[in-house]
Each structure stands twice: as structure tokens, then as C-alpha cells.
Design a protein around this motif. Structure first.
Motif, short mmCIF file in Angstrom:
data_model
loop_
_atom_site.label_atom_id
_atom_site.label_comp_id
_atom_site.label_asym_id
_atom_site.label_seq_id
_atom_site.Cartn_x
_atom_site.Cartn_y
_atom_site.Cartn_z
N SER A 309 0.84 -1.19 0.00
CA SER A 309 0.00 0.00 0.00
C SER A 309 0.88 1.24 0.00
CB SER A 309 -0.92 0.02 1.23
OG SER A 309 -1.65 1.23 1.30
N ASN A 310 0.45 2.27 -0.72
CA ASN A 310 1.22 3.52 -0.75
C ASN A 310 0.80 4.49 0.36
OD1 ASN A 310 -1.29 4.23 -1.82
ND2 ASN A 310 -0.41 5.74 -3.25
N VAL A 311 -0.17 4.07 1.18
CA VAL A 311 -0.57 4.88 2.35
C VAL A 311 -0.66 3.96 3.56
CG1 VAL A 311 -1.81 6.67 1.07
CG2 VAL A 311 -3.01 4.59 1.74
N ASN A 312 -0.49 4.54 4.73
CA ASN A 312 -0.55 3.75 5.96
C ASN A 312 -1.98 3.58 6.47
OD1 ASN A 312 2.26 3.44 6.07
ND2 ASN A 312 2.51 5.43 7.10
N HIS A 313 -2.80 4.60 6.24
CA HIS A 313 -4.20 4.54 6.68
C HIS A 313 -5.07 5.22 5.64
CE1 HIS A 313 -3.03 3.21 10.72
NE2 HIS A 313 -2.08 4.13 10.68
N TYR A 314 -6.30 4.73 5.48
CA TYR A 314 -7.26 5.36 4.58
C TYR A 314 -8.67 5.02 5.08
CZ TYR A 314 -9.86 6.66 0.39
OH TYR A 314 -10.76 7.23 -0.47
N GLU A 315 -9.32 6.02 5.72
CA GLU A 315 -10.65 5.81 6.26
C GLU A 315 -11.70 6.04 5.17
OE1 GLU A 315 -11.21 4.78 9.27
OE2 GLU A 315 -9.14 4.93 10.00
N VAL A 316 -12.60 5.08 5.00
CA VAL A 316 -13.68 5.20 4.01
C VAL A 316 -14.99 4.74 4.64
CG1 VAL A 316 -12.20 4.90 1.99
CG2 VAL A 316 -13.17 2.89 3.11
N LYS A 342 3.90 -20.37 -6.83
CA LYS A 342 3.92 -19.06 -7.50
C LYS A 342 3.53 -17.98 -6.48
CE LYS A 342 5.04 -20.43 -11.65
NZ LYS A 342 6.25 -19.93 -12.37
N SER A 343 3.19 -16.79 -6.96
CA SER A 343 2.89 -15.70 -6.04
C SER A 343 1.67 -14.89 -6.51
CB SER A 343 4.10 -14.77 -5.88
OG SER A 343 4.42 -14.15 -7.12
N ILE A 344 1.05 -14.23 -5.53
CA ILE A 344 -0.08 -13.33 -5.80
C ILE A 344 0.16 -12.06 -4.99
CG2 ILE A 344 -2.57 -12.96 -5.54
CD1 ILE A 344 -2.92 -15.98 -5.72
N ALA A 345 -0.04 -10.89 -5.64
CA ALA A 345 0.21 -9.60 -4.96
C ALA A 345 -1.08 -8.78 -4.94
CB ALA A 345 1.30 -8.83 -5.69
N ILE A 346 -1.39 -8.29 -3.75
CA ILE A 346 -2.54 -7.39 -3.57
C ILE A 346 -1.97 -6.01 -3.30
CG2 ILE A 346 -4.59 -6.87 -2.21
CD1 ILE A 346 -4.74 -9.81 -1.45
N ARG A 347 -2.38 -5.03 -4.08
CA ARG A 347 -1.85 -3.67 -3.95
C ARG A 347 -2.98 -2.66 -3.81
NH1 ARG A 347 1.66 -6.11 -7.61
NH2 ARG A 347 3.89 -5.96 -7.05
N LEU A 348 -2.76 -1.67 -2.93
CA LEU A 348 -3.68 -0.54 -2.78
C LEU A 348 -2.91 0.72 -3.15
CD1 LEU A 348 -6.28 0.22 -0.08
CD2 LEU A 348 -4.57 1.96 -0.59
N ASN A 349 -3.47 1.50 -4.07
CA ASN A 349 -2.82 2.74 -4.51
C ASN A 349 -3.84 3.87 -4.46
OD1 ASN A 349 -0.59 4.27 -5.70
ND2 ASN A 349 -1.90 4.38 -7.51
N LYS A 350 -3.58 4.84 -3.57
CA LYS A 350 -4.49 5.97 -3.40
C LYS A 350 -3.91 7.21 -4.07
CE LYS A 350 -6.83 8.82 0.05
NZ LYS A 350 -6.34 10.09 -0.54
N THR A 351 -4.73 7.87 -4.92
CA THR A 351 -4.38 9.14 -5.53
C THR A 351 -5.42 10.18 -5.12
OG1 THR A 351 -5.62 8.68 -7.56
CG2 THR A 351 -3.32 7.94 -7.48
N SER A 356 -7.29 2.61 -6.13
CA SER A 356 -7.33 1.35 -6.87
C SER A 356 -6.79 0.21 -6.02
CB SER A 356 -6.54 1.45 -8.18
OG SER A 356 -5.17 1.68 -7.91
N ILE A 357 -7.44 -0.95 -6.16
CA ILE A 357 -6.98 -2.19 -5.52
C ILE A 357 -6.76 -3.19 -6.63
CG2 ILE A 357 -7.52 -4.00 -3.86
CD1 ILE A 357 -9.53 -2.04 -2.58
N THR A 358 -5.57 -3.74 -6.72
CA THR A 358 -5.26 -4.71 -7.77
C THR A 358 -4.83 -6.04 -7.16
OG1 THR A 358 -2.96 -3.93 -7.92
CG2 THR A 358 -4.57 -2.93 -9.41
N ILE A 359 -5.26 -7.12 -7.78
CA ILE A 359 -4.84 -8.48 -7.40
C ILE A 359 -4.14 -9.08 -8.62
CG2 ILE A 359 -5.57 -10.78 -6.72
CD1 ILE A 359 -7.83 -7.87 -5.93
N THR A 360 -2.84 -9.25 -8.54
CA THR A 360 -2.03 -9.74 -9.66
C THR A 360 -1.58 -11.16 -9.36
OG1 THR A 360 -1.23 -7.49 -10.02
CG2 THR A 360 -0.04 -9.27 -11.12
#
Length: 430
Positions: A309-316, A342-351, A356-360
Motif C-alpha cells: 500500500s502507498n498509504v498507511n491509513h485510509y478511512e472510508v 507461485k505468487s499473488i500480490a494485492i496492492r492498494l494505490n491511493k491518488t 485502486s486495488i489490484t490483485i495480480t
């Protein structure tokens, strides 16, 4: 019950506001005119008093016979007052005649004053004519305002009436987009929202129809298989093993039908979750907790599951059931189609605009020509009802989010599932 009409309210308020404006403007104009006329009269009397004072002093006029008439309607006299007058100018009325009087100091030692009295009937008559003319103009203006209000009300409310008529004629068999060409630019956001809603309703109706057809087909197939297998088995005596095979097949088909029915029930629960009260959650901590939960499933295939995640906290504020429906489906599919080790990556990117939340995953990828979000669309040869992504799409629509499923573009095999949430103002919904 009183029925409120926006047309009548708008028309009434416009007439009232414009009428008050005309009346206030007329009153101001009349007051200004009256003040100007009276000021001119007072100024004229003051000049006459000064002129008489100068002439009287220079010619030594006898104050006992002091009486000068300068012109018609004005009487001049000298009076003796015991007390100093509080005001130099006064107005009074004698029968039907109106007068203005000025007292100008003539002899301070004897307390004598020059008194000039002027008949102001002509000035008041002029003011009355001005008042009558203003009254007629105001009445004419009010009549024009009424017609103007009718015209403006119809003109301004015409777009709303057009949109209302358009919506009232729509049903599930006739859903069309509202054309913005003839609408004022101020109504374009409303038209865009309605068109977006129409598109969602149309898509939902289409999917529901496909769902009903698919359910009938998916349930009919195992029933037909069980019926045919049982009929063949009962045509003649069989060995116990044959009867057992038939019973096993029946049980397998019943299990598949149970899975199908459970998925259909999930659709009902997901639709009910749309009306769930939003809750405040920390999306970062929520995804961290979910990642830890899913590691129990990925560990069976020795798949490394990570979260970034590119942020430590995000209240929604959102419905947890709906966001969980989406993430759970994407992660479970990723685990299902990713090979061992193999591997799976979950990413959170806040602008600033969106999150966006991606599961690769490192799987085989997908066929992008297939609409996998339609009901009963399956990926690969894995078993399942084919309703998971359909449920995820419905949940995303309810959240106002968009989801997608595409192959990776970094040269590696696998696909990327994306959830895009708009950054809404941070306030609690009632």
C-alpha cells in the motif's frame, strides 16, 4: 394532502420578488422626489429671507409696518418671539391650503424674526401627480411581471418537464438515453447521472434475464442426466456395483445443483447488502486482515500472498459485505488459477481522484474476448457455477466502483483484477 408544484412555487416567488422590487424602487423614487422638491422650497425661502434682511438693514425699514410681498403666494412679516424656535422650517395646513414657513433671525436684541409663509399647494399637486403616475407605472409593471413570470417559469422548467416526461414513459422494455443537445448546460450533469443510471438498469435487466435463462439451463442439465441414468439403470436388473455407480452420479449431480442454488442465494444476499448501512473502515488495515485470512488458502498450494500500500491509513465509508464480495472472489480465483509455488500480490494505490486495488497473479491468464462478468461464464476447466464474477460486478455497481479483469502487461503470464473506488467526501452517511 397539499400537492406542491415547483412551477407554481417558482412563479409565485418570481412575481413576489419582482413586485417587491418595483414597489421599493417606486417608494425610493417618490421619497427622493419629495425630498428634492421640499429642499428646493426651503432653499428658495432661505434666499428670500436673506435678501429681505439685507434690503431691510440697508434702507432702515420701519419694523412696525414691515410687510413685503415678493411674489404671488408668499407673505413676509416680522414677528417677535419669546423663545428661540426649535426649527427654522415648519409646514402647516389651513383648510385646504398647505403652507411652508421659515423664521429668520432679524434682530437678536429684540428677538425679532422675519417670517415668510409660502403656499405649497402647487408643489403638493405635482407630487400627487408624480405619485399617481408611479402608481400606474407600478400596476402596469406588476401586470408585465405576471406575464414575464409565466414565460420565464415555463422556459426555465421546460428541461425538467422534458426529463420528467422522458422518464415517465420508460419501462424495462424501453430504456433510452436522454439527449443533451436541447438541454441547457446546467442540466447536463443531471442528464449524465440519469443516463448512467439507465445504463446500469439496462445492464442489470440484461444480466437478470441471462441469469434466469442460465439457471434454468444449468439446473435442467443435471436433472436430465440423473433422469436418463436412472431410467437406463431401471430398464433391467443390474449388479449392485451398477446401482452404486448410478447413485454416486445422482449424488454428484445433486451436489452440483446445491452449489448452483447456493450461488443463486448469494445473489439475493448481495442485492440485500446494497441496502446495508455503510460503515467506517480503515481500508489499509481491512486489506491487511483479509490478506492474512487468504494466506491459509494459498498455503495449501505454497503460493506466496503479499500486500502492498502507498498509504498507511485510509478511512472510508462503504458496505463491508459488498467490498468483501469483490475482493474475496478475485483472490479466490487468483488462488484457484495460479500454479503451485507461485505468487499473488494485492496492492492498494491511493491518488487524489481515486483509489485502486489490484490483485495480480502468476496464472495462465484469461481470454479477454469473453465477458467473464456475465452469469455462468467460467474460466478454464475449473468447476464452479460461473456466478462469482457476476456477483462481484453487481457489488461494484452498488458501491459506485468499477472492476476489470485483464492479462498482465509486464511480459509475464497471469492476469490483473482491478477495483477502482472514487474518492468520495469523508462524511458519515445516515
Amino acid at each position: 394532502m397539499r400537492v406542491n408544484s415547483i412551477y407554481k412555487q417558482f412563479h409565485r416567488k418570481l412575481v413576489l420578488a419582482t413586485s417587491l422590487f418595483i414597489l421599493i424602487l417606486s417608494a425610493i423614487f417618490y421619497g427622493y422626489t419629495k425630498s428634492t422638491i421640499f429642499d428646493e422650497i426651503q432653499d428658495s425661502l432661505y434666499k428670500d429671507a436673506r435678501l429681505i434682511y439685507k434690503i431691510s438693514k440697508s434702507t432702515n425699514v420701519d419694523t412696525k409696518s414691515f410687510n413685503i410681498i415678493t411674489h404671488s403666494g408668499i407673505n413676509v412679516d416680522i414677528v417677535k418671539l419669546e423663545h428661540t424656535p426649535q426649527t427654522a422650517y415648519t409646514t402647516f395646513r389651513v383648510k385646504d391650503d398647505h403652507y411652508m414657513q421659515i423664521l429668520y433671525l432679524f434682530n437678536p436684541q429684540k428677538r425679532e424674526y422675519i417670517k415668510i409663509v409660502k403656499n405649497i399647494n402647487s408643489s403638493l399637486d405635482m407630487l400627487n401627480r408624480i405619485f399617481n403616475n408611479l402608481l400606474l407605472i407600478s400596476l402596469g409593471g406588476l401586470i408585465m411581471v405576471v406575464f414575464y413570470a409565466f414565460t420565464v417559469s415555463k422556459t426555465l422548467l421546460r428541461p425538467i418537464i422534458q426529463i420528467t416526461n422522458k422518464l415517465s414513459n420508460m419501462d424495462e422494455n424501453y430504456l433510452t438515453q436522454i439527449k443533451k443537445d436541447n438541454l441547457p448546460i446546467e442540466f447536463h450533469p443531471l442528464a449524465n447521472s440519469i443516463n448512467s443510471l439507465m445504463a446500469r438498469i439496462e445492464t442489470n435487466i440484461k444480466f437478470k434475464k441471462e441469469l434466469f435463462i442460465g439457471v434454468a439451463h444449468e439446473l435442467k442439465t443435471p436433472l436430465a442426466v440423473m433422469k436418463l441414468k436412472n431410467e437406463v439403470t431401471l430398464m433391467k436388473p443390474r449388479t449392485p456395483e451398477k446401482y452404486q455407480d448410478t447413485m454416486k452420479l445422482t449424488v454428484e449431480q445433486i451436489n452440483d445443483m446445491n452449489k448452483m442454488i447456493s450461488s443463486i442465494l448469494d445473489i439475493g444476499r448481495a442485492e440485500g447488502a446494497q441496502f446495508e448501512k455503510p460503515e467506517e473502515i480503515d481500508l489499509v488495515r481491512y486489506l491487511q486482515r483479509k490478506t492474512n485470512d487468504y494466506r491459509m488458502l494459498s498455503a495449501k498450494k505454497k503460493i506466496v500472498l503479499t500486500f502492498f500500500s502507498n498509504v498507511n491509513h485510509y478511512e472510508v465509508y462503504l458496505q463491508p459485505t459488498l467490498i468483501n464480495q469483490i475482493i474475496q472472489n478475485f483472490v479466490q480465483n487468483a488462488i484457484k488459477f495460479t500454479p503451485d509455488d507461485k505468487s499473488i500480490a494485492i496492492r492498494l494505490n491511493k491518488t487524489k481522484k481515486e483509489t485502486s486495488i489490484t490483485i495480480t497473479d502468476d496464472g495462465k491468464g484469461i481470454d479477454e474476448s469473453i465477458d467473464l462478468f456475465a452469469p455462468f461464464k467460467r474460466m478454464g476447466e475449473e468447476s464452479g457455477a460461473g456466478l462469482g464474477l457476476f456477483l462481484a460486478k453487481n457489488a461494484a455497481d452498488a458501491l459506485g466502483a468499477t472492476i476489470s479483469l485483464k492479462n498482465r502487461e509486464d511480459g509475464k503470464s497471469g492476469c490483473v483484477a482491478t477495483i477502482i473506488l472514487p474518492n468520495k467526501p469523508h462524511h458519515k452517511k445516515d
